[in-house]
Design a protein around this motif. Structure first.
Motif, PDB file in Angstrom:
ATOM      1  N   MET A   1       0.916  -1.297   0.033  1.00 22.02           N
ATOM      2  CA  MET A   1       0.028   0.002   0.245  1.00 22.02           C
ATOM      3  C   MET A   1       0.823   1.202  -0.130  1.00 22.02           C
TER       4      MET A   1
ATOM      5  N   ARG B   1      -4.451   2.909  -5.781  1.00 21.72           N
ATOM      6  CA  ARG B   1      -5.439   3.115  -4.674  1.00 21.72           C
ATOM      7  C   ARG B   1      -6.859   2.645  -5.046  1.00 21.72           C
TER       8      ARG B   1
ATOM      9  N   GLN C   1      -7.087  -2.308  -1.846  1.00 22.00           N
ATOM     10  CA  GLN C   1      -7.519  -1.868  -0.778  1.00 22.00           C
ATOM     11  C   GLN C   1      -6.994  -2.528   0.394  1.00 22.00           C
TER      12      GLN C   1
ATOM     13  N   PHE D   1      -8.161  -3.234   7.984  1.00 22.89           N
ATOM     14  CA  PHE D   1      -7.216  -3.225   9.146  1.00 22.89           C
ATOM     15  C   PHE D   1      -7.572  -4.278  10.297  1.00 22.89           C
TER      16      PHE D   1
ATOM     17  N   ALA E   1      -9.816   1.016  15.989  1.00 24.55           N
ATOM     18  CA  ALA E   1      -8.730   2.254  16.100  1.00 24.55           C
ATOM     19  C   ALA E   1      -8.664   2.736  14.466  1.00 24.55           C
ATOM     20  N   SER E   2      -9.470   1.879  13.558  1.00 26.47           N
ATOM     21  CA  SER E   2      -9.238   2.052  12.007  1.00 26.47           C
ATOM     22  C   SER E   2     -10.165   3.048  11.479  1.00 26.47           C
TER      23      SER E   2
ATOM     24  N   ASN F   1     -12.073   6.846  11.567  1.00 26.77           N
ATOM     25  CA  ASN F   1     -11.886   8.020  12.412  1.00 26.77           C
ATOM     26  C   ASN F   1     -12.818   8.625  13.463  1.00 26.77           C
TER      27      ASN F   1
ATOM     28  N   GLU G   1     -14.442   8.501   1.633  1.00 35.13           N
ATOM     29  CA  GLU G   1     -13.116   9.389   1.507  1.00 35.13           C
ATOM     30  C   GLU G   1     -12.246   8.831   0.296  1.00 35.13           C
TER      31      GLU G   1
ATOM     32  N   ASN H   1     -11.183  11.286  -2.887  1.00 34.92           N
ATOM     33  CA  ASN H   1      -9.697  11.382  -3.260  1.00 34.92           C
ATOM     34  C   ASN H   1      -9.669  11.366  -4.909  1.00 34.92           C
ATOM     35  N   PHE H   2     -10.427  10.411  -5.335  1.00 38.28           N
ATOM     36  CA  PHE H   2     -10.287  10.425  -6.826  1.00 38.28           C
ATOM     37  C   PHE H   2     -11.349  10.892  -7.701  1.00 38.28           C
TER      38      PHE H   2
ATOM     39  N   GLU I   1      -4.163   3.905  13.042  1.00 37.75           N
ATOM     40  CA  GLU I   1      -4.606   3.015  12.003  1.00 37.75           C
ATOM     41  C   GLU I   1      -5.630   3.952  11.050  1.00 37.75           C
ATOM     42  N   TYR I   2      -6.397   4.635  11.786  1.00 34.44           N
ATOM     43  CA  TYR I   2      -7.338   5.251  10.765  1.00 34.44           C
ATOM     44  C   TYR I   2      -6.689   6.105   9.872  1.00 34.44           C
TER      45      TYR I   2
ATOM     46  N   VAL J   1      -3.310   5.632   8.832  1.00 29.14           N
ATOM     47  CA  VAL J   1      -2.745   4.832   7.719  1.00 29.14           C
ATOM     48  C   VAL J   1      -3.929   4.482   6.749  1.00 29.14           C
ATOM     49  N   ALA J   2      -5.049   3.992   7.183  1.00 31.45           N
ATOM     50  CA  ALA J   2      -6.278   3.800   6.256  1.00 31.45           C
ATOM     51  C   ALA J   2      -6.240   5.093   5.236  1.00 31.45           C
ATOM     52  N   SER J   3      -6.327   6.328   5.808  1.00 28.94           N
ATOM     53  CA  SER J   3      -6.694   7.358   4.983  1.00 28.94           C
ATOM     54  C   SER J   3      -5.403   7.553   3.764  1.00 28.94           C
ATOM     55  N   ARG J   4      -4.331   6.960   4.161  1.00 30.81           N
ATOM     56  CA  ARG J   4      -2.980   7.122   3.551  1.00 30.81           C
ATOM     57  C   ARG J   4      -3.154   6.075   2.285  1.00 30.81           C
ATOM     58  N   CYS J   5      -3.838   5.106   2.721  1.00 35.91           N
ATOM     59  CA  CYS J   5      -4.194   3.678   1.773  1.00 35.91           C
ATOM     60  C   CYS J   5      -5.250   4.367   0.799  1.00 35.91           C
ATOM     61  N   LEU J   6      -5.943   5.073   0.956  1.00 33.82           N
ATOM     62  CA  LEU J   6      -7.004   5.469   0.259  1.00 33.82           C
ATOM     63  C   LEU J   6      -6.576   6.669  -0.821  1.00 33.82           C
ATOM     64  N   GLY J   7      -5.499   7.006  -0.516  1.00 29.30           N
ATOM     65  CA  GLY J   7      -4.924   8.259  -1.214  1.00 29.30           C
ATOM     66  C   GLY J   7      -5.338   9.652  -0.876  1.00 29.30           C
ATOM     67  N   THR J   8      -5.769   9.907   0.268  1.00 32.80           N
ATOM     68  CA  THR J   8      -6.227  10.957   0.809  1.00 32.80           C
ATOM     69  C   THR J   8      -5.007  12.100   0.950  1.00 32.80           C
ATOM     70  N   PRO J   9      -5.074  13.133   0.031  1.00 33.84           N
ATOM     71  CA  PRO J   9      -4.291  14.201   0.022  1.00 33.84           C
ATOM     72  C   PRO J   9      -3.970  14.968   1.512  1.00 33.84           C
TER      73      PRO J   9
ATOM     74  N   ARG K   1      -6.316  17.423   3.377  1.00 34.84           N
ATOM     75  CA  ARG K   1      -7.556  16.556   3.764  1.00 34.84           C
ATOM     76  C   ARG K   1      -7.374  15.919   5.152  1.00 34.84           C
TER      77      ARG K   1
ATOM     78  N   LYS L   1      -9.146  16.462   8.346  1.00 28.02           N
ATOM     79  CA  LYS L   1     -10.029  15.776   8.986  1.00 28.02           C
ATOM     80  C   LYS L   1      -9.637  14.902   9.868  1.00 28.02           C
ATOM     81  N   ASN L   2      -8.281  14.370   9.772  1.00 30.74           N
ATOM     82  CA  ASN L   2      -7.684  13.583  10.731  1.00 30.74           C
ATOM     83  C   ASN L   2      -7.014  14.130  11.738  1.00 30.74           C
TER      84      ASN L   2
END
Lengths: 306, 314
Positions: free
Chosen positions: A57, A87, A91, A94, A99-100, A102, A113, A117-118, B205-206, B208-216, B219, B223-224
């Motif tokens: 990832m 991306r 996918q 977690f 924790a995963s 927000n 989300e 992003n895309f 983890e949340y 890391v999840a955002s980074r895995c979704l490619g969040t700039p 944001r 948001k985080n």
């Protein structure tokens, strides 16, 4: 199973820290994930299995090797188009549902989300429709979109995490111990959902776990990882019936048997890494039987396979 | 036993409707229409002490900023006749009496409160601003961590009093000198606090999840990171205000405070302590105003910190 490699890892290494204090968490790992299969990575804590998932990832940079998705490189410096492809098509789910997600965002935002992003929607109505569809697909009610994560149970939160990944319409899901933080009664719920998604959507899974009984139930192939190296890779039943590497044998012997008498009589195999003498002979990655790969020196390979 | 079974048999089945298992219904959970800020404010206002002190702060702040505009009493007006000196509080002597030069203590207290509050607000604003930006960079940018940690260690190892004394040699006493003096070290603790929080968020983890979704990054920050920092920032600001006011009093005590013709709570307390045994009211009244302001800010800040924690939202 079609033999089309979706994802190939070619000798990847991940190094943490720099200089003398650096630590190689993953050392020259290579494997391929075929379309429609579930490949499990099993190993003890700290063996580097999560790091491999996160390296795919792009959370951890590679120190060596290359990762390709359908022949296109997705590791190292990539252009925006490859990044977008990665991306969307790959996918991750977690480990800890607590924790995963927000805590300060609503489910609506959490699930969409990736769409934001895309810009994967034409208008607001389409986005909402996609969120609703993803929630329904994981068995949640669409009206949950307006709520916050702390209002859900662990199993529901894990399914929200799955919905967040599904909304991108991926081909590969990397599931990083998706059930180890869940209550035993909830595990089946999530496992069944993953199996159903695999059937309905033709997903491929890279399943990272340490619970061998679950792994046996869901995987097509299993890779056993020890100290950052894959020591054995074979089809699921083949590995359980004919483990060849001493570490795999030790790992399998540790699986509890739900029968007190058998459990008492069971002989635990203890793995001692000092049996390997890799100073003289470098270990090689070789096919011991069709589709059954092993890491060992040529002498060891001959001894283990016989 | 058989009687009870008979009576069960005699119950009319028409009274019952079968309830089949509904998977969708089983998912339905408690629903609170939760809003973070609404819950924070509601939790905060559940405490009567917090409401009372917040009202007190509002009144005190409003009064100290309005009094100098509305009153014509000059806080520096010296009485020439000695009969007006050192008067006790009471009728015709001003609410808080007069000081050793016949200056009206009531007017001086509120002018002083205004100066001190202004000082507190300015210092809190600068400290929190610099601390936030530095802390966020320190926490999020891995390469900066080493340099910033060393810088922090060096700066915090210099005793603050020494820094303040040196600065007072270089700079002339005044409002901005105190601001510079207190802010030069005040931002450090906030920066470290923010840094620790940001590191926790960065590796959560949340995120890391955002980074895995490619969040700039923009944001991710919006948001985080920021929603988790806002409550901390407000709390830090609320706690920096009483600290700065207290520090100004301390600076006045060691002779580095505001010039004597500037009325501040620090100056009033210092003048008052000289005459404490003869005319205790000259120390007690300004101290009472000072204590009310600092303690109120401190408690309100803490109450807000508790209210901003989602675990305390029911």
């Amino acid at each position: 199973m079609s033999k089309e490699a979706l994802l190939s890892l070619d000798g990847i290494s991940v190094r943490f820290g720099a200089g003398r204090k650096s630590f190689r968490a993953v050392r020259g790992v290579s494997f391929e994930l075929y379309a429609g299969e579930t490949l499990s990575l099993v190993g003890e804590s700290g063996s580097g299995k999560t790091t491999i998932g996160r390296a795919i990832m792009r959370v951890h940079p590679l120190s060596a090797g290359e990762i390709r998705y359908r022949g296109q490189r997705i590791s190292g410096a990539v252009n925006a188009r490859s990044e977008r492809l990665l991306r969307q098509k790959i996918q991750m789910i977690f480990q800890d549902p607590m924790a995963s997600l927000n805590e300060r965002a609503k489910i609506d935002y959490i699930v969409s989300e990736g769409l934001y992003n895309f810009k994967l929607f034409k208008n607001e109505a389409e986005r909402l429709a996609k969120v609703e569809k993803a929630l329904l697909e994981v068995g949640l009610l669409p009206e949950f979109a307006s709520r916050f994560p702390h209002e859900f149970s662990g199993g529901q939160r894990q399914r929200i995490g799955i919905a967040r990944a599904l909304v991108m319409e991926p081909e590969i899901l990397i599931a990083d111990e998706p059930i180890s933080a869940l209550d035993v009664s909830i595990r089946a719920q999530v496992i069944n959902l993953l199996n159903q998604l695999k059937r309905d959507r033709g997903l491929s899974y890279l399943f990272i776990a340490h619970d061998l009984s679950v792994v046996r139930f869901i995987s097509d192939r299993i890779a056993v990882i020890h100290r950052g190296r894959i020591v054995e890779l074979a089809a699921s039943e083949e590995l359980f019936l004919r483990p060849l590497h001493p570490y795999t044998k030790a790992l399998l012997s540790a699986v509890p048997i739900p029968d007190p008498e058998a459990e008492q009589k069971k002989k635990l195999v203890i793995y001692d890494p000092s049996i390997h003498d890799y100073g003289r002979e470098e270990p090689i990655w070789a096919e011991a039987a069709p589709g059954h790969y092993l890491l060992g020196s040529p002498g060891e390979l001959a001894a283990w396979s016989s | 036993m058989s009687d009870r079974l008979d009576s069960i048999d005699r119950i009319d089945p028409a009274l019952f409707t079968p309830a089949p298992f509904d998977a969708a219904e089983a998912e339905r959970s408690g629903y609170s229409r939760y809003s973070y800020w609404r819950s924070t404010i509601r939790t905060f206002f559940k405490s009567p002490l917090a409401i009372a002190l917040l009202a007190l702060i509002t009144i005190l702040t409003a009064f100290s900023f309005l009094y100098p505009l509305l009153s014509r009493t000059d806080p520096n007006a010296v009485a020439l006749e000695t009969a007006r000196w050192n008067l006790k509080p009471g009728a015709g002597n001003g609410v808080f009496g007069t000081d050793g030069l016949g200056r009206d203590m009531w007017a001086r207290s509120w002018h002083g409160a205004r100066t001190s509050l202004l000082l507190g607000f300015v210092i809190a604003f600068i400290d929190v601003g610099i601390g936030m930006i530095a802390g966020a960079l320190w926490g999020y940018v891995r390469r900066l961590d080493r340099i910033m940690t060393e810088l922090y260690n060096v700066l915090t190892n210099i005793p603050q009093t020494v820094v303040l004394i040196l600065l007072s040699y270089i700079l002339r006493p005044g409002f901005w000198t105190i601001v510079i003096a207190l802010c030069s070290t005040g931002w450090l603790s906030i920066a470290r606090f923010v840094r620790n929080k940001v590191i926790t968020i960065r590796d959560a983890e949340y995120n890391v999840a955002s980074r895995c979704l490619g969040t700039p990054l923009s944001r991710i920050i919006a948001k985080n990171v920021l929603p988790y920092l806002v409550s901390i920032v407000i709390m830090e600001a609320a706690l920096t205000i009483p600290y700065s006011i207290g520090a100004e009093v301390f600076l006045g005590f060691i002779g580095l405070g505001l010039p004597l013709d500037t009325v501040s709570l620090g100056n009033l307390v210092n003048l008052g302590k000289n005459n404490f045994f003869l005319y205790p009211h000259q120390l007690l009244w300004p101290t009472a105003v000072l204590a009310t302001i600092t303690v109120s800010f401190y408690i309100v800040g803490n109450k807000f910190a508790d209210a901003s924690d989602p675990r305390n939202h029911v």
